[in-house]
Motif scaffolding. Structure first.
Motif, PDB file in Angstrom:
ATOM      1  N   THR A 177       0.756  -1.146  -0.161  1.00 33.24           N
ATOM      2  CA  THR A 177      -0.091   0.102   0.013  1.00 33.24           C
ATOM      3  C   THR A 177       0.889   1.185  -0.081  1.00 33.24           C
ATOM      4  O   THR A 177       0.304   2.493   0.053  1.00 33.24           O
ATOM      5  N   ILE A 178       2.377   1.107  -0.100  1.00 35.46           N
ATOM      6  CA  ILE A 178       3.121   2.265   0.148  1.00 35.46           C
ATOM      7  C   ILE A 178       3.018   3.186  -1.210  1.00 35.46           C
ATOM      8  O   ILE A 178       3.012   4.393  -1.089  1.00 35.46           O
ATOM      9  N   GLY A 179       3.191   2.395  -2.541  1.00 36.57           N
ATOM     10  CA  GLY A 179       2.982   3.170  -3.583  1.00 36.57           C
ATOM     11  C   GLY A 179       4.006   2.766  -4.657  1.00 36.57           C
ATOM     12  O   GLY A 179       4.768   2.121  -4.470  1.00 36.57           O
ATOM     13  N   GLY A 180       4.099   3.809  -5.871  1.00 36.39           N
ATOM     14  CA  GLY A 180       4.840   3.645  -7.001  1.00 36.39           C
ATOM     15  C   GLY A 180       6.360   3.205  -6.651  1.00 36.39           C
ATOM     16  O   GLY A 180       7.041   2.632  -7.348  1.00 36.39           O
ATOM     17  N   THR A 186       0.077  10.648  -0.606  1.00 27.48           N
ATOM     18  CA  THR A 186      -0.731  11.438   0.578  1.00 27.48           C
ATOM     19  C   THR A 186       0.075  12.114   1.228  1.00 27.48           C
ATOM     20  O   THR A 186       0.085  13.190   2.001  1.00 27.48           O
ATOM     21  N   THR A 187       1.296  11.503   1.925  1.00 31.26           N
ATOM     22  CA  THR A 187       2.420  12.216   2.819  1.00 31.26           C
ATOM     23  C   THR A 187       3.295  13.052   2.242  1.00 31.26           C
ATOM     24  O   THR A 187       4.074  13.595   2.739  1.00 31.26           O
ATOM     25  N   GLY A 188       3.272  13.147   0.871  1.00 27.63           N
ATOM     26  CA  GLY A 188       4.122  13.865   0.154  1.00 27.63           C
ATOM     27  C   GLY A 188       5.586  13.372  -0.109  1.00 27.63           C
ATOM     28  O   GLY A 188       6.535  14.161  -0.746  1.00 27.63           O
ATOM     29  N   GLU A 189       5.673  12.201   0.287  1.00 29.41           N
ATOM     30  CA  GLU A 189       6.845  11.453  -0.045  1.00 29.41           C
ATOM     31  C   GLU A 189       7.091  10.969  -1.482  1.00 29.41           C
ATOM     32  O   GLU A 189       8.105  10.387  -1.784  1.00 29.41           O
ATOM     33  N   GLU A 190       5.946  10.926  -2.078  1.00 29.60           N
ATOM     34  CA  GLU A 190       5.984  10.453  -3.519  1.00 29.60           C
ATOM     35  C   GLU A 190       5.145  11.445  -4.565  1.00 29.60           C
ATOM     36  O   GLU A 190       4.108  12.012  -4.098  1.00 29.60           O
ATOM     37  N   SER A 191       5.823  11.777  -5.728  1.00 28.04           N
ATOM     38  CA  SER A 191       5.244  12.566  -6.485  1.00 28.04           C
ATOM     39  C   SER A 191       3.998  11.954  -7.469  1.00 28.04           C
ATOM     40  O   SER A 191       4.212  10.582  -7.784  1.00 28.04           O
ATOM     41  N   ILE A 192       3.069  12.586  -8.029  1.00 27.44           N
ATOM     42  CA  ILE A 192       2.199  11.957  -8.990  1.00 27.44           C
ATOM     43  C   ILE A 192       3.038  11.250 -10.322  1.00 27.44           C
ATOM     44  O   ILE A 192       2.496  10.106 -10.517  1.00 27.44           O
ATOM     45  N   PRO A 193       3.916  11.827 -11.054  1.00 27.87           N
ATOM     46  CA  PRO A 193       4.606  11.162 -12.054  1.00 27.87           C
ATOM     47  C   PRO A 193       5.339   9.906 -11.712  1.00 27.87           C
ATOM     48  O   PRO A 193       5.253   8.840 -12.434  1.00 27.87           O
ATOM     49  N   SER A 194       5.755  10.048 -10.363  1.00 27.63           N
ATOM     50  CA  SER A 194       6.450   8.817  -9.941  1.00 27.63           C
ATOM     51  C   SER A 194       5.353   7.613  -9.602  1.00 27.63           C
ATOM     52  O   SER A 194       5.738   6.507 -10.117  1.00 27.63           O
ATOM     53  N   LEU A 195       4.137   7.908  -8.957  1.00 21.94           N
ATOM     54  CA  LEU A 195       3.131   7.110  -8.908  1.00 21.94           C
ATOM     55  C   LEU A 195       2.719   6.471 -10.316  1.00 21.94           C
ATOM     56  O   LEU A 195       2.460   5.308 -10.505  1.00 21.94           O
ATOM     57  N   LEU A 196       2.637   7.440 -11.376  1.00 22.01           N
ATOM     58  CA  LEU A 196       2.016   6.734 -12.717  1.00 22.01           C
ATOM     59  C   LEU A 196       3.145   6.022 -13.427  1.00 22.01           C
ATOM     60  O   LEU A 196       2.590   5.112 -13.872  1.00 22.01           O
ATOM     61  N   TRP A 197       4.469   6.424 -13.025  1.00 21.42           N
ATOM     62  CA  TRP A 197       5.501   5.652 -13.482  1.00 21.42           C
ATOM     63  C   TRP A 197       5.397   3.973 -12.811  1.00 21.42           C
ATOM     64  O   TRP A 197       5.490   2.880 -13.624  1.00 21.42           O
ATOM     65  N   GLY A 198       4.878   3.857 -11.726  1.00 22.96           N
ATOM     66  CA  GLY A 198       4.717   2.748 -10.949  1.00 22.96           C
ATOM     67  C   GLY A 198       3.712   1.858 -11.382  1.00 22.96           C
ATOM     68  O   GLY A 198       3.793   0.833 -11.621  1.00 22.96           O
ATOM     69  N   PHE A 199       2.505   2.562 -11.709  1.00 18.49           N
ATOM     70  CA  PHE A 199       1.422   2.035 -12.310  1.00 18.49           C
ATOM     71  C   PHE A 199       1.682   1.363 -13.833  1.00 18.49           C
ATOM     72  O   PHE A 199       1.258   0.286 -14.189  1.00 18.49           O
ATOM     73  N   ALA A 200       2.592   2.005 -14.306  1.00 15.33           N
ATOM     74  CA  ALA A 200       2.994   1.754 -15.701  1.00 15.33           C
ATOM     75  C   ALA A 200       3.800   0.183 -15.885  1.00 15.33           C
ATOM     76  O   ALA A 200       3.428  -0.626 -16.595  1.00 15.33           O
ATOM     77  N   LYS A 201       4.630   0.189 -14.506  1.00 16.63           N
ATOM     78  CA  LYS A 201       5.246  -1.122 -14.371  1.00 16.63           C
ATOM     79  C   LYS A 201       4.433  -2.256 -13.979  1.00 16.63           C
ATOM     80  O   LYS A 201       4.354  -3.414 -14.308  1.00 16.63           O
ATOM     81  N   LEU A 202       3.550  -1.829 -12.792  1.00 19.74           N
ATOM     82  CA  LEU A 202       2.594  -2.613 -12.231  1.00 19.74           C
ATOM     83  C   LEU A 202       1.622  -3.278 -13.015  1.00 19.74           C
ATOM     84  O   LEU A 202       1.476  -4.598 -13.025  1.00 19.74           O
ATOM     85  N   LEU A 203       1.132  -2.718 -13.882  1.00 16.71           N
ATOM     86  CA  LEU A 203      -0.015  -3.047 -14.772  1.00 16.71           C
ATOM     87  C   LEU A 203       0.448  -3.156 -16.210  1.00 16.71           C
ATOM     88  O   LEU A 203      -0.450  -3.647 -17.056  1.00 16.71           O
ATOM     89  N   GLY A 204       1.639  -2.820 -16.516  1.00 18.16           N
ATOM     90  CA  GLY A 204       2.124  -2.825 -17.991  1.00 18.16           C
ATOM     91  C   GLY A 204       3.324  -3.784 -18.201  1.00 18.16           C
ATOM     92  O   GLY A 204       3.166  -4.850 -18.460  1.00 18.16           O
ATOM     93  N   PHE A 205       4.346  -3.218 -18.040  1.00 19.96           N
ATOM     94  CA  PHE A 205       5.603  -3.564 -18.216  1.00 19.96           C
ATOM     95  C   PHE A 205       5.987  -5.019 -17.476  1.00 19.96           C
ATOM     96  O   PHE A 205       6.563  -5.997 -18.259  1.00 19.96           O
ATOM     97  N   TRP A 206       6.045  -4.955 -16.105  1.00 20.20           N
ATOM     98  CA  TRP A 206       6.023  -6.280 -15.505  1.00 20.20           C
ATOM     99  C   TRP A 206       5.366  -7.522 -15.869  1.00 20.20           C
ATOM    100  O   TRP A 206       5.646  -8.679 -15.861  1.00 20.20           O
ATOM    101  N   ARG A 207       4.194  -7.183 -16.498  1.00 20.03           N
ATOM    102  CA  ARG A 207       3.269  -8.441 -17.254  1.00 20.03           C
ATOM    103  C   ARG A 207       3.717  -8.982 -18.242  1.00 20.03           C
ATOM    104  O   ARG A 207       3.485 -10.060 -18.596  1.00 20.03           O
ATOM    105  N   LEU A 208       4.772  -8.145 -19.126  1.00 23.15           N
ATOM    106  CA  LEU A 208       5.382  -8.863 -20.030  1.00 23.15           C
ATOM    107  C   LEU A 208       6.491  -9.666 -19.823  1.00 23.15           C
ATOM    108  O   LEU A 208       7.086 -10.177 -20.829  1.00 23.15           O
ATOM    109  N   ARG A 209       7.049  -9.452 -18.711  1.00 26.13           N
ATOM    110  CA  ARG A 209       8.362 -10.224 -18.266  1.00 26.13           C
ATOM    111  C   ARG A 209       8.041 -11.821 -18.294  1.00 26.13           C
ATOM    112  O   ARG A 209       7.132 -12.326 -17.568  1.00 26.13           O
ATOM    113  N   PRO A 210       8.806 -12.528 -18.880  1.00 27.81           N
ATOM    114  CA  PRO A 210       8.574 -14.100 -18.830  1.00 27.81           C
ATOM    115  C   PRO A 210       9.230 -14.686 -17.712  1.00 27.81           C
ATOM    116  O   PRO A 210       9.808 -15.584 -17.693  1.00 27.81           O
TER     117      PRO A 210
END
Length: 344
Positions: free
Chosen positions: A220-223, A248-272
């Motif tokens: 639950t920490i974030g991207g 929400t605590t200000g320790e991560e930016s929105i762009p960083s979170l979005l990049w995290g989502f790109a890996k979580l829901l995109g790139f990592w799923r393509l890894r064999p």
């Protein structure tokens, strides 16, 4: 309308706990067709409420003023026309996202969950958001079997402690990241604590599992944290994200979170590499699978009634102290869950 004084907590503007105000109403709301009036006994509090208070929760489109409160447990106090399945005195619960910090409220009879009699209200409300969140990730999002190892982040919080107790019930081996002050609670729930402030949890998980990793990580920490959690996942295991605490605590930016989502829901799923990833949101899942949500809540309520579950209720505070509770949550000072007694 029936005359009686009652109170609710209103969020006057997005921002800090100082924006939570006690409002006194003069008339009870009357249920319309298909509705029931509920006398709220307890309301849950937690990190999600603070995110809504700050105006950062994507599922809430309301603008202040409105009543806060993600989940509640109470008793039917009146029924509208067309309602035949519920009657005054029945115990019920729901997770409306907002509206729970109130002594009375209106709810759709078809949506709320009927509850067994005899439950302790402060424990019962823990089953709705905190325990159902953990239970669905453990049983619906992952295919875990007794003996499997899992890592839970924020293990000393409301959802974290639910994870630990349910994982013990499911005979899983659990590691949990938490501040040192919460390690005793984590141990008492059968898990091995890891101090995220002083220990590299990736290296520690490798050490504890002889380099094999864990079958599931719940993060639950974030991207910014998800790549490190991904490294802890064993082959054929799964990383499940379910929050973005550091945004929400200000320790991560929105762009960083979005990049995290790109890996979580995109790139990592393509890894064999045999590892799965996903993101869990209890509300969106409820809308897609309402029958499973109802089934899971009722299962947990029955387990509670049977004495199989013992939620880590840190405190029970009067409804009027909601702002003070939010200050404690913001400071990360709550071990377990604080519950509001809405009739105190």
């Amino acid at each position: 309308m029936k005359a009686t004084n009652w109170q609710r907590i209103e969020l006057t503007a997005f921002g800090g706990p100082e924006n939570l105000k006690v409002v006194t109403e003069q008339q009870l709301p009357e249920p319309g067709p298909g509705q029931v009036r509920v006398k709220v006994l307890t309301a849950g509090t937690g990190f999600t409420d603070t995110v809504i208070r700050q105006g950062q929760y994507p599922g809430v489109k309301q603008k202040p003023p409105f009543t806060l409160g993600y989940d509640w447990f109470g008793m039917v106090d009146g029924v509208g026309s067309g309602v035949s399945t519920l009657q005054p005195g029945d115990y019920v619960a729901d997770m409306p996202v907002t509206g729970g910090y109130s002594q009375y409220l209106l709810a759709d009879a078809e949506r709320i969950i009927p509850c067994p009699a005899g439950l302790e209200p402060a424990q019962a409300v823990c089953m709705i958001l905190s325990y159902t969140t953990a239970y669905q990730m453990l049983t619906r999002e992952c295919a875990l079997t007794p003996g499997d190892r899992i890592l839970v982040h924020a293990a000393g919080g409301a959802v974290g402690t639910a994870f630990l107790e349910l994982a013990r019930e499911l005979e899983l081996t659990v590691y949990g990241t938490a501040s040192a002050a919460k390690h005793e609670l984590v141990r008492s729930l059968g898990a091995t604590p890891i101090d995220y402030r002083t220990t590299d949890f990736v290296a520690e998980i490798s050490r504890l599992t002889d380099g094999q990793g864990v079958q599931a990580v719940f993060d639950t920490i974030g991207g910014h944290n998800w790549p490190r959690s991904y490294r802890c996942v064993a082959r054929r295991g799964k990383l499940v994200g379910f929050g973005a605490l550091q945004v929400t605590t200000g320790e991560e930016s929105i762009p960083s979170l979005l990049w995290g989502f790109a890996k979580l829901l995109g790139f990592w799923r393509l890894r064999p590499d045999g590892r799965a990833t996903g993101f869990y949101n209890i509300q969106s899942r409820r809308e897609k699978h309402p029958e499973e949500f109802r089934e899971d809540v009722m299962t947990l309520l029955q387990w509670l009634r049977e004495g199989r579950l013992h939620p880590a209720v840190a405190e029970v505070r009067p409804l009027a102290e909601a702002a003070d509770v939010h200050r404690l949550i913001d400071a990360g000072a709550v071990a377990g869950k604080i519950v509001l007694d809405c009739q105190a």
